[in-house]
Motif scaffolding. Sequence first.
Motif, PDB file in Angstrom:
ATOM      1  N   VAL A 192       0.869  -1.169   0.000  1.00  0.00           N
ATOM      2  CA  VAL A 192       0.000   0.000   0.000  1.00  0.00           C
ATOM      3  C   VAL A 192       0.908   1.221   0.000  1.00  0.00           C
ATOM      4  CG1 VAL A 192      -1.908   1.180   1.141  1.00  0.00           C
ATOM      5  CG2 VAL A 192      -1.585  -1.281   1.493  1.00  0.00           C
ATOM      6  N   HIS A 211      -2.170  -1.267  -3.738  1.00  0.00           N
ATOM      7  CA  HIS A 211      -3.120  -0.210  -3.410  1.00  0.00           C
ATOM      8  C   HIS A 211      -2.351   1.105  -3.290  1.00  0.00           C
ATOM      9  CE1 HIS A 211      -5.901  -3.431  -2.190  1.00  0.00           C
ATOM     10  NE2 HIS A 211      -4.864  -3.959  -1.583  1.00  0.00           N
ATOM     11  N   LEU A 227      -8.436  -2.493   4.592  1.00  0.00           N
ATOM     12  CA  LEU A 227      -7.850  -3.608   3.833  1.00  0.00           C
ATOM     13  C   LEU A 227      -7.480  -4.770   4.748  1.00  0.00           C
ATOM     14  CD1 LEU A 227      -5.413  -1.540   1.586  1.00  0.00           C
ATOM     15  CD2 LEU A 227      -7.465  -2.752   0.806  1.00  0.00           C
TER      16      LEU A 227
END
Lengths: 336, 336, 336, 336
Positions: A192, A211, A227
Amino acid sequence: MHAAVVTRFDGPIEIQDLPVPELRPGQVLVRVEASGLCHTDIHAARGDWPVEPALPFTPGHEGIGVIQHVGAGVTGRAVGERVAVPWLGYACGICDYCVSGRETLCESQLNTGYSLNGCHAEYVAAYASHVVPVPEAVSSFDAAPLTCAGLTTYKAVKVSGLRPAERAAIFGIGGLGHLAQQYAQIFGAETVAVDVTGEKLLLAAELGATHVVNAAADDPVRAIRDLGGADVAVVLAADPRVLQQAHASLRRGGRLVLVSLPRDNAMSLPIFETVLGGISVIGSIVGTRADLAEVFRLHAAGRTTVKYETRKLDDINRSFDDILAGRIPARLVFEL
Amino acid sequence: MHAAVVTRFDGPIEIQDLPVPELRPGQVLVRVEASGLCHTDIHAARGDWPVEPALPFTPGHEGIGVIQHVGAGVTGRAVGERVAVPWLGYACGICDYCVSGRETLCESQLNTGYSLNGCHAEYVAAYASHVVPVPEAVSSFDAAPLTCAGLTTYKAVKVSGLRPAERAAIFGIGGLGHLAQQYAQIFGAETVAVDVTGEKLLLAAELGATHVVNAAADDPVRAIRDLGGADVAVVLAADPRVLQQAHASLRRGGRLVLVSLPRDNAMSLPIFETVLGGISVIGSIVGTRADLAEVFRLHAAGRTTVKYETRKLDDINRSFDDILAGRIPARLVFEL
Amino acid sequence: MHAAVVTRFDGPIEIQDLPVPELRPGQVLVRVEASGLCHTDIHAARGDWPVEPALPFTPGHEGIGVIQHVGAGVTGRAVGERVAVPWLGYACGICDYCVSGRETLCESQLNTGYSLNGCHAEYVAAYASHVVPVPEAVSSFDAAPLTCAGLTTYKAVKVSGLRPAERAAIFGIGGLGHLAQQYAQIFGAETVAVDVTGEKLLLAAELGATHVVNAAADDPVRAIRDLGGADVAVVLAADPRVLQQAHASLRRGGRLVLVSLPRDNAMSLPIFETVLGGISVIGSIVGTRADLAEVFRLHAAGRTTVKYETRKLDDINRSFDDILAGRIPARLVFEL
Amino acid sequence: MHAAVVTRFDGPIEIQDLPVPELRPGQVLVRVEASGLCHTDIHAARGDWPVEPALPFTPGHEGIGVIQHVGAGVTGRAVGERVAVPWLGYACGICDYCVSGRETLCESQLNTGYSLNGCHAEYVAAYASHVVPVPEAVSSFDAAPLTCAGLTTYKAVKVSGLRPAERAAIFGIGGLGHLAQQYAQIFGAETVAVDVTGEKLLLAAELGATHVVNAAADDPVRAIRDLGGADVAVVLAADPRVLQQAHASLRRGGRLVLVSLPRDNAMSLPIFETVLGGISVIGSIVGTRADLAEVFRLHAAGRTTVKYETRKLDDINRSFDDILAGRIPARLVFEL
Ligand SMILES: [Zn+2]
Ligand SMILES: [Zn+2]
Ligand SMILES: [Zn+2]
Ligand SMILES: [Zn+2]
Ligand SMILES: [Zn+2]
Ligand SMILES: [Zn+2]
Ligand SMILES: [Zn+2]
Ligand SMILES: [Zn+2]
């Protein structure tokens, strides 16, 4: 030779014409081809840290070049080899840190561009034992940022114990962060990427981030927890508030790795969450010669991409300004 | 049955006469013989923590006793076995924490004496899967403090990665600290015991501490650094200032383990020293059933000594007061 | 229901029409969609191993399907979930192996398709605690081979401690090996694929192998040592001679992982080279539910490719023959 | 000076009067006080191993003495320091093994008493970087056996990952085994000492063994399995049959550490049990300078006892004979 020299902490760096450095026993003379600019250079040049470097000195610890001469007693290195000259310029080789694979903790270490003259110059004298060969498949301009930005983030990911199928959050996708993200992916994790500019998040996506979170628009803590939380968070933004966010984004068992040095030397660590969540906060400082060799091997194998711009050494003061103003998306490398 | 019951967070605990608890599927009924008093009981009874227990409830998570009945679907445990009923009263068994040996992080866990009725009573209903057999060589009164104080400190030392020939500093030699010190020694380390009372330091010396430091008289940071610094520091004093001292007493590569929950939920973490020193700060929460079995095995092998006083359950409110006033050198255990 | 049944160890498997299995407490009924064929099924059906399965039984431990019913006392799983039914059909949940994340070593384990009826059938009864949810992004036909071939090789790479920038040699690029190679790459390593057929080496190259060695044409020991030696060798060919080659191909500090069970139960281990080289030989047996969840997560993230052919269950005897004759390049999966 | 010299592999060692050795750069001259006799000295003197030492040479790699002179370029060591001169006489300091804390695997290493003249002499020239200071609290005669026998067994236990509350079986309680047992105890384990003579088992019991097994009278595999099996087995008897017993005595998850070099260079490893039991077989070769410093620190802290007899250097040939005949219960040390 042409060299950048810090003569005072409160003024600009000077470009001077200096004699080629003489070698101490055990050193090699390296003709620098590429020398990366690290934020630490700015701290060094301004005397920001508790132990200041002795003036005058030449900063720079991402130097790549070819060995021109070898000094007395040098073994293992030869004229003509292309090598990296990293921050860890010398370590004693006999203390328990050095012997047990943790040379970056050596209390007797000397640091390139800080307690030793550095690489923002045409030539640098470096201890043969602590330069690291650069594989042919790695260009000098790629190798330069790998020598500190790459090494530091690679080590940060390594000490986090990140494993395949875990999730790593990278806070700050700049010169360090874009490499941290790639290393997290090489360790098998999903990533991420968190930043405040769309451009950097585009870069992160292009480099394979699972992400991306624009922290200017969304709360990264909530986004990451939605998430499932991060197993590892690496913070490249030198800001205690971001450290808090990174901590809060961890799931239980998570690890927060500290590598950057914020001006305000304090993070407020929430004890309750740290204990109940079984969370670790891990300090990590650059990496060893073995780590750097691994960084180069991964790049030679095509597993990393390095983003940088080149500059002339004469532009060093402007380059500092550009970095401080946040105008540089990734890394600057001086051509020499 | 006789049981201690918390009916309100702002008043004394009541001793009530209650029916013997009924068993849910998977539970066993334990006739409690000894039930240790943990500081967490006080936090539970006062509703100190963010998620309060539902009233009324019985605290206590260091209960030792014999199984009287087994409920529906119980496998692996039998009537007549003597077992410990620890803080981790239930974990789901299927989440990634449970499956990978980290059940104390299970998000679905139930906690004895908090979300489940606890052991300060003549009988307790406990999930069969999460009680731990007590070896014959371990008395119920020794086993009780081992079930939380022992387990918590054993795990703290374990997660620190403490190794033989390292140096561990233990801050606070009370009910937890005197066990932490012994575990550090069992892991092969030399120990530095830090406390503010001579009596506790005498205990530490008697239990084999390599060094003792009276923090009321000497600066523990200086004293420990003069020895070369600590590789591991375990802090049992719930005081952010002591956490800072513990951090400052570490040598490079050191690990600070957090187990206690101070009222003020914040530690000011010095980032510069953490990064340059390659220091880790590790949160640790109790331990698993496997850890507790190890704790018992070590005690059965004669490697630990447990310091405690016994009390009658009727004295629970006075016992709380004694603990809060710092009048209890080690651990209290109720006879039931 | 249609089911494959082993009725004798010295004859063919029968396809029978059996009643849908009844559930014991804690079990779920799974309507199998895909069921992978593992070499272990052949050993089971022939009674090759010391402890034989009780006749009659249904083999198969790579079953994927949807839960139709849940039995008494089931928590955590629900009708409609798609799950994998792996080799580890049940483990006790309370022994030290189970509690410390090593459930595949549980002495009380039951094994699907061996001591429990398995998945080569339209329905299978499985313990709810030990089925593993399959993410939507993973097809049942990909999931089947991942459930044993994927899991086993993932775990083998995991226990080897393989790290980025290391070199892993995979001996045998079939149903297991093509996955082992991919996992080695996911752990950051470069890979050397060793096989005796060009077709499989082409597959290895296509899947990203850094080097391929045709052991029918070249000496793999020399070829790998010329590259600098292997840090890790995983042997999927059940042949003691290949184990010797794999050991000889290691560089100092190398790890040899054993997963396959050759007919001749002995490897001649060279002691001198093992000691001087600091080499480890590591036995690895399938993997835990947490490992399997990771395997699925990696596949859902697009990091693995599974090679298989589908067959009808009626073709089970011919499928065994094809495998034994070496006519199957990767994995077979029955459609049900 | 007086020195033991191997002039031929098929005859006795000579005691010669030689000039004091001259120093190469980086070396120190050590006046030997005590020099332990290791079985490796016998292998060296007889040319037993694949790479023979060049004749003539002086064996001995457990030398303790005081530095008399320092050669060119020496840093970190000074005249007057008492140091140990171990088997690892030199390692390159720059290969990945050296940099990552695994210098005993360095491909460029030189070995004292083998490729470098050793310590069975009044003086020895040793690389300053690879001698290890001996703490004042450790006598030279205790330090000598610790320098190889202690170091080797300490490292063997260390690489086994032995933890508190585990069970370690030590096969062979002689010069190495009595130290291996003590280290296993320092790592927190209970120990099972296995030998064939009552005298050695008495020593083991006196040193704290939890169990002793006389393998001349009882089957050690059965005896150890009756206790629950061993988590770690360390084999000091250079006999493949004992290795098999050690392997068979492991419980699941167990680790077998190899340190001795039997004449017959092969162990028959049972693959089935290794795989199903998740067993590791780990080769371990001496230890690093950091390990040796730890060994000394533990002895200085009073945690180990060293059993040895002293001899005159003139008795070296008789001493070899005594060792080969099994007449020496523990370790021999030459007074110089
Ligand atoms: Zn830098
Ligand atoms: Zn050092
Ligand atoms: Zn407690
Ligand atoms: Zn759970
Ligand atoms: Zn189990
Ligand atoms: Zn299988
Ligand atoms: Zn080396
Ligand atoms: Zn030796």
